[in-house]
Design an enzyme around this catalytic site. Structure first.
Site, PDB file in Angstrom:
ATOM      1  N   ASP A   1       6.643  -9.529 -10.259  1.00  0.00           N
ATOM      2  CA  ASP A   1       8.040  -9.932 -10.492  1.00  0.00           C
ATOM      3  C   ASP A   1       8.449 -11.095  -9.588  1.00  0.00           C
ATOM      4  O   ASP A   1       9.285 -11.912  -9.960  1.00  0.00           O
ATOM      5  CB  ASP A   1       8.970  -8.736 -10.247  1.00  0.00           C
TER       6      ASP A   1
ATOM      7  N   GLY B   1       3.358  -0.975   8.823  1.00  0.00           N
ATOM      8  CA  GLY B   1       4.712  -0.728   8.329  1.00  0.00           C
ATOM      9  C   GLY B   1       4.587  -0.556   6.828  1.00  0.00           C
ATOM     10  O   GLY B   1       4.368  -1.523   6.116  1.00  0.00           O
ATOM     11  N   HIS B   2       4.627   0.690   6.363  1.00  0.00           N
ATOM     12  CA  HIS B   2       4.423   0.973   4.943  1.00  0.00           C
ATOM     13  C   HIS B   2       5.755   1.399   4.329  1.00  0.00           C
ATOM     14  O   HIS B   2       6.383   2.340   4.809  1.00  0.00           O
ATOM     15  CB  HIS B   2       3.361   2.065   4.767  1.00  0.00           C
ATOM     16  N   THR B   3       6.140   0.702   3.284  1.00  0.00           N
ATOM     17  CA  THR B   3       7.450   0.956   2.700  1.00  0.00           C
ATOM     18  C   THR B   3       7.333   1.833   1.465  1.00  0.00           C
ATOM     19  O   THR B   3       6.512   1.557   0.578  1.00  0.00           O
ATOM     20  CB  THR B   3       8.112  -0.381   2.288  1.00  0.00           C
TER      21      THR B   3
ATOM     22  N   GLY C   1       2.618  -3.709 -10.011  1.00  0.00           N
ATOM     23  CA  GLY C   1       3.911  -3.558  -9.336  1.00  0.00           C
ATOM     24  C   GLY C   1       4.874  -4.626  -9.824  1.00  0.00           C
ATOM     25  O   GLY C   1       4.564  -5.815  -9.787  1.00  0.00           O
TER      26      GLY C   1
ATOM     27  N   GLN D   1      -3.204  -2.119   7.227  1.00  0.00           N
ATOM     28  CA  GLN D   1      -3.661  -3.507   7.355  1.00  0.00           C
ATOM     29  C   GLN D   1      -4.410  -3.950   6.080  1.00  0.00           C
ATOM     30  O   GLN D   1      -4.085  -3.467   5.014  1.00  0.00           O
ATOM     31  CB  GLN D   1      -4.512  -3.694   8.623  1.00  0.00           C
TER      32      GLN D   1
ATOM     33  N   LYS E   1       0.830  -1.216   0.000  1.00  0.00           N
ATOM     34  CA  LYS E   1       0.000   0.000   0.000  1.00  0.00           C
ATOM     35  C   LYS E   1       0.861   1.262   0.000  1.00  0.00           C
ATOM     36  O   LYS E   1       0.563   2.223  -0.714  1.00  0.00           O
ATOM     37  CB  LYS E   1      -0.924   0.014   1.243  1.00  0.00           C
ATOM     38  N   GLY E   2       1.930   1.238   0.824  1.00  0.00           N
ATOM     39  CA  GLY E   2       2.772   2.432   0.934  1.00  0.00           C
ATOM     40  C   GLY E   2       3.330   2.848  -0.420  1.00  0.00           C
ATOM     41  O   GLY E   2       3.335   4.036  -0.768  1.00  0.00           O
TER      42      GLY E   2
ATOM     43  N   ARG F   1       7.844 -15.750   6.795  1.00  0.00           N
ATOM     44  CA  ARG F   1       6.414 -15.420   6.857  1.00  0.00           C
ATOM     45  C   ARG F   1       5.625 -16.535   6.181  1.00  0.00           C
ATOM     46  O   ARG F   1       6.143 -17.218   5.309  1.00  0.00           O
ATOM     47  CB  ARG F   1       6.135 -14.111   6.122  1.00  0.00           C
TER      48      ARG F   1
ATOM     49  N   THR G   1      -7.065  -7.417  13.278  1.00  0.00           N
ATOM     50  CA  THR G   1      -6.719  -6.209  14.018  1.00  0.00           C
ATOM     51  C   THR G   1      -8.023  -5.609  14.540  1.00  0.00           C
ATOM     52  O   THR G   1      -9.109  -6.124  14.257  1.00  0.00           O
ATOM     53  CB  THR G   1      -5.910  -5.233  13.141  1.00  0.00           C
TER      54      THR G   1
HETATM   55  P1  GDP Z   1       2.250  -2.202   3.034  1.00  0.00           P
HETATM   56  O1  GDP Z   1       2.187  -2.454   4.498  1.00  0.00           O
HETATM   57  O2  GDP Z   1       1.012  -2.637   2.317  1.00  0.00           O
HETATM   58  O3  GDP Z   1       2.605  -0.779   2.691  1.00  0.00           O
HETATM   59  O4  GDP Z   1       3.404  -3.136   2.478  1.00  0.00           O
HETATM   60  P2  GDP Z   1       4.860  -3.347   3.137  1.00  0.00           P
HETATM   61  O5  GDP Z   1       5.681  -2.151   2.869  1.00  0.00           O
HETATM   62  O6  GDP Z   1       4.742  -3.806   4.542  1.00  0.00           O
HETATM   63  O7  GDP Z   1       5.357  -4.618   2.335  1.00  0.00           O
HETATM   64  C1  GDP Z   1       5.518  -4.619   0.952  1.00  0.00           C
HETATM   65  C2  GDP Z   1       6.989  -4.938   0.612  1.00  0.00           C
HETATM   66  O8  GDP Z   1       7.097  -5.294  -0.740  1.00  0.00           O
HETATM   67  C3  GDP Z   1       7.910  -3.745   0.796  1.00  0.00           C
HETATM   68  O9  GDP Z   1       9.180  -4.174   1.099  1.00  0.00           O
HETATM   69  C4  GDP Z   1       7.850  -3.084  -0.574  1.00  0.00           C
HETATM   70  O10 GDP Z   1       8.978  -2.286  -0.861  1.00  0.00           O
HETATM   71  C5  GDP Z   1       7.810  -4.283  -1.470  1.00  0.00           C
HETATM   72  N1  GDP Z   1       7.063  -4.131  -2.715  1.00  0.00           N
HETATM   73  C6  GDP Z   1       5.968  -3.376  -2.970  1.00  0.00           C
HETATM   74  N2  GDP Z   1       5.536  -3.580  -4.244  1.00  0.00           N
HETATM   75  C7  GDP Z   1       6.376  -4.502  -4.801  1.00  0.00           C
HETATM   76  C8  GDP Z   1       6.437  -5.156  -6.085  1.00  0.00           C
HETATM   77  O11 GDP Z   1       5.616  -4.949  -6.973  1.00  0.00           O
HETATM   78  N3  GDP Z   1       7.462  -6.042  -6.253  1.00  0.00           N
HETATM   79  C9  GDP Z   1       8.384  -6.319  -5.277  1.00  0.00           C
HETATM   80  N4  GDP Z   1       9.338  -7.205  -5.542  1.00  0.00           N
HETATM   81  N5  GDP Z   1       8.337  -5.731  -4.071  1.00  0.00           N
HETATM   82  C10 GDP Z   1       7.350  -4.838  -3.834  1.00  0.00           C
HETATM   83  P1  IMO Z   2       0.292  -2.966   7.218  1.00  0.00           P
HETATM   84  O1  IMO Z   2      -0.433  -1.648   7.296  1.00  0.00           O
HETATM   85  C1  IMO Z   2       0.304  -7.227   8.226  1.00  0.00           C
HETATM   86  C2  IMO Z   2      -1.680  -8.325  12.018  1.00  0.00           C
HETATM   87  C3  IMO Z   2      -0.827  -8.868  13.124  1.00  0.00           C
HETATM   88  C4  IMO Z   2      -1.836  -9.748  13.852  1.00  0.00           C
HETATM   89  C5  IMO Z   2      -3.132  -8.960  13.724  1.00  0.00           C
HETATM   90  C6  IMO Z   2      -3.460  -8.123  14.945  1.00  0.00           C
HETATM   91  O2  IMO Z   2       1.768  -2.824   7.208  1.00  0.00           O
HETATM   92  O3  IMO Z   2      -0.247  -3.790   6.098  1.00  0.00           O
HETATM   93  P2  IMO Z   2      -2.520  -5.855  15.941  1.00  0.00           P
HETATM   94  O4  IMO Z   2      -1.152  -5.510  16.435  1.00  0.00           O
HETATM   95  O5  IMO Z   2      -3.024  -4.977  14.859  1.00  0.00           O
HETATM   96  O6  IMO Z   2      -3.516  -5.989  17.055  1.00  0.00           O
HETATM   97  O7  IMO Z   2      -2.351  -7.349  15.328  1.00  0.00           O
HETATM   98  O8  IMO Z   2      -2.967  -8.136  12.587  1.00  0.00           O
HETATM   99  N1  IMO Z   2      -1.241  -7.011  11.456  1.00  0.00           N
HETATM  100  C7  IMO Z   2      -0.652  -6.849  10.271  1.00  0.00           C
HETATM  101  N2  IMO Z   2      -0.238  -7.744   9.341  1.00  0.00           N
HETATM  102  N3  IMO Z   2       0.421  -5.908   7.974  1.00  0.00           N
HETATM  103  C8  IMO Z   2      -0.016  -4.993   8.879  1.00  0.00           C
HETATM  104  O9  IMO Z   2      -0.042  -3.664   8.626  1.00  0.00           O
HETATM  105  C9  IMO Z   2      -0.538  -5.448  10.115  1.00  0.00           C
HETATM  106  N4  IMO Z   2      -1.021  -4.838  11.201  1.00  0.00           N
HETATM  107  C10 IMO Z   2      -1.455  -5.806  12.022  1.00  0.00           C
HETATM  108  O10 IMO Z   2       0.255  -9.615  12.614  1.00  0.00           O
HETATM  109  O11 IMO Z   2      -2.034 -10.978  13.177  1.00  0.00           O
HETATM  110 MG    MG Z   3       3.286  -3.411   5.992  1.00  0.00          MG
END
Ligand code: GDP
Ligand code: IMO
Ligand code: MG
Length: 455
Positions: free
Chosen positions: A357, A39-41, A440, A230, A15-16, A329, A245
């Site tokens: 990819d 945790g949004h990257t 992506g 989430q 999402k990030g 994971r 959550t």
């Molecule tokens: P979010 O919580 O939905 O914002 O996602 P996260 O940042 O927790 O996890 C997504 C991970 O995949 C991060 O490390 C991103 O940099 C990476 N990512 C996002 N889009 C892509 C994609 O299309 N391909 C690959 N290989 N990595 C991606």
């Molecule tokens: P983003 O925004 C993935 C999961 C936890 C747990 C459950 C409840 O980065 O996508 P909490 O601490 O919210 O009470 O935990 O939800 N969880 C996530 N899993 N991405 C997240 O956020 C999450 N936020 C919470 O692992 O199973």
């Molecule tokens: Mg995340």
């Protein structure tokens, strides 16, 4: 106009990155639920930003808002802001006065309750999210606005802290005066620390009436992006309860979590889809490949040698290992019943499918097209998690696609995406009755094939 970004699966769909991609067209980026469990990257050039509270628009210098639907740990917020400032960004973040505050006792109780729950534990992030939303619903929470008024703050603490002390000692058998962090159950210590946070919020003019703030911006012609955290399957109402959550990541949360009317929040709703599944946490997962001890249910996951091998391949290619623990994971094939459920709940107007990819190089890519539940075909999720656990995935197979130069693909456009990957994407789009807005093909801002910009 408004654009809502929603996770369509289990979180971490990317999402990030999509907020960053489309954030160019937004003036304000608002989080409407969750807290520092996210945790949004955002990967831009050589820089990688991992944001837990600060809305992802900060990387592009957009105004960020933590809406009233969020739960805010002021300590983590200020640490994150300070760290971003050290890296040369200048985040302008506002916090809704109606947002609830995470206090140290919430974190302590989150941890202790998880360990008591055993089989029902969700594997939470330990950030105190659930206990804070519990207090909000129990009308004993402390809100950001309360931090600005020391008399109100003291009153609230004097009411709630004795209850938390009793809960901790009498239900869980702990000593509230001997905890980490020290003072987590001490009215005076909490009062001083949170009053100081209130002073800093006021000095930096960070607090807002979220709905009014956003409505004024929209009236003045601004575009607003709603950044969901989430994902739909861990939504408290529409997810796999109790392994969820405690908030509403789904699109409806964008209205209640900001104070904008439902007809205004979410002119466009973009569902973020990871091309396979990844899960941090417990509960069933019908399309799971392999088995992760402590998270996969006893009888869950495909533990055949070939499934374990595919799981390892996806984990390695996608970096699906815990950032802190290094633990693998849970991963699985795309689950279409889960996505059909998400499409209905959220009303996706478009889709961004990430991580195409990561699957490159596999000979065959499978999707769970439907479930077999007691001999009947089901195309969407059953409403109870126990019944979901009884579902067996019925698979469809797609020919795999080769590893290619994905940056070239992103630069050239959709027609450059390998044909078999396009077949896969078009299947997803057809099944969900929503067009593909973006694909992506890597983590960076430039590693996305853009078909449509919702702004
Ligand atoms: P979010 O919580 O939905 O914002 O996602 P996260 O940042 O927790 O996890 C997504 C991970 O995949 C991060 O490390 C991103 O940099 C990476 N990512 C996002 N889009 C892509 C994609 O299309 N391909 C690959 N290989 N990595 C991606
Ligand atoms: P983003 O925004 C993935 C999961 C936890 C747990 C459950 C409840 O980065 O996508 P909490 O601490 O919210 O009470 O935990 O939800 N969880 C996530 N899993 N991405 C997240 O956020 C999450 N936020 C919470 O692992 O199973
Ligand atoms: Mg995340």
């Amino acid at each position: 106009m408004t654009v809502t970004i929603v996770g369509s699966q289990l979180g971490d769909e990317g999402k990030g990155g999509i907020v960053d991609l489309y954030g160019d067209g937004a003036d304000v980026v608002v989080r409407y639920q969750g807290g520092d469990n996210a945790g949004h990257t955002v990967v831009y050039g050589d820089e990688t930003y991992k944001l837990s509270l600060v809305p992802s628009g900060a990387v592009r210098g957009k105004v960020g808002v933590l809406g009233n639907g969020c739960v805010v740990n002021p300590g983590t917020l200020f640490d994150e802001l300070d760290a971003l400032r050290e890296r040369g960004l200048d985040p302008d973040v506002r916090v809704a006065e109606r947002a609830h505050v995470i206090l140290p006792y919430h974190r302590v109780l989150d941890g202790i309750e998880e360990s008591e729950k055993e089989d029902l534990a969700a594997g939470t992030t330990g950030r105190g999210i659930g206990p804070t939303y519990e207090d909000k619903a129990g009308r004993r929470g402390i809100r950001i606005g309360d931090l600005l008024d020391p008399d109100v703050l003291r009153d609230r603490l004097e009411y709630v802290v004795p209850q938390k002390r009793a809960l901790f000692s009498e239900v869980f058998g702990g000593d509230p005066d001997d905890v980490d962090p020290a003072g987590a159950f001490d009215v005076e210590a909490l009062f001083e620390r949170y009053r100081d946070y209130g002073e800093r919020l006021a000095e930096e003019e960070m607090t807002v009436d979220c709905g009014a703030f956003l409505a004024d911006h929209l009236d003045a012609g601004a575009d607003v992006m709603m950044e969901g955290a989430q994902g739909t399957s861990i939504d408290i109402d529409h997810g796999i309860y109790p392994y969820v959550t405690s908030s509403n990541p789904t699109a409806g949360g964008a209205a209640t979590g900001t104070g904008l009317a439902p007809a205004i929040a979410g002119d466009e709703v973009v569902g973020i889809v990871k091309a396979y599944l990844s899960r941090v946490g417990t509960g069933p997962l019908p399309t799971e490949l392999g088995h992760v001890g402590g998270q996969t249910p006893e009888d869950g996951g495909d533990t055949s040698a070939s499934a374990e091998e595919t799981a390892t391949y996806i984990r390695d290619e996608g970096g699906e290992y815990g950032t802190v623990t290094g633990r693998p994971r849970r991963v699985g094939w795309l689950d279409m019943p889960m996505l059909r459920h998400a499409a209905r709940v959220n009303g996706f107007t478009g889709l961004a499918v990430n991580h195409i990819d990561v699957l490159a190089g596999l000979e065959t890519v499978k999707v769970g097209h439907a479930y077999d539940l007691d001999g009947d075909e089901r195309l969407t999720l059953p409403p109870t998690t126990e019944r979901w656990g009884d579902c067996d995935a019925v698979y469809r197979e797609f020919d795999g696609w080769p590893e290619v130069d994905w940056s070239d693909v992103a630069a050239s456009g959709y027609d450059a995406v390998p044909e078999n990957a396009r077949t896969y994407l078009e299947y997803v789009s057809d099944q969900l009755d929503a067009p593909i807005y973006a694909v992506g093909v890597g983590p960076g801002r430039d590693e996305t094939v853009v078909l449509e910009d919702p702004f």
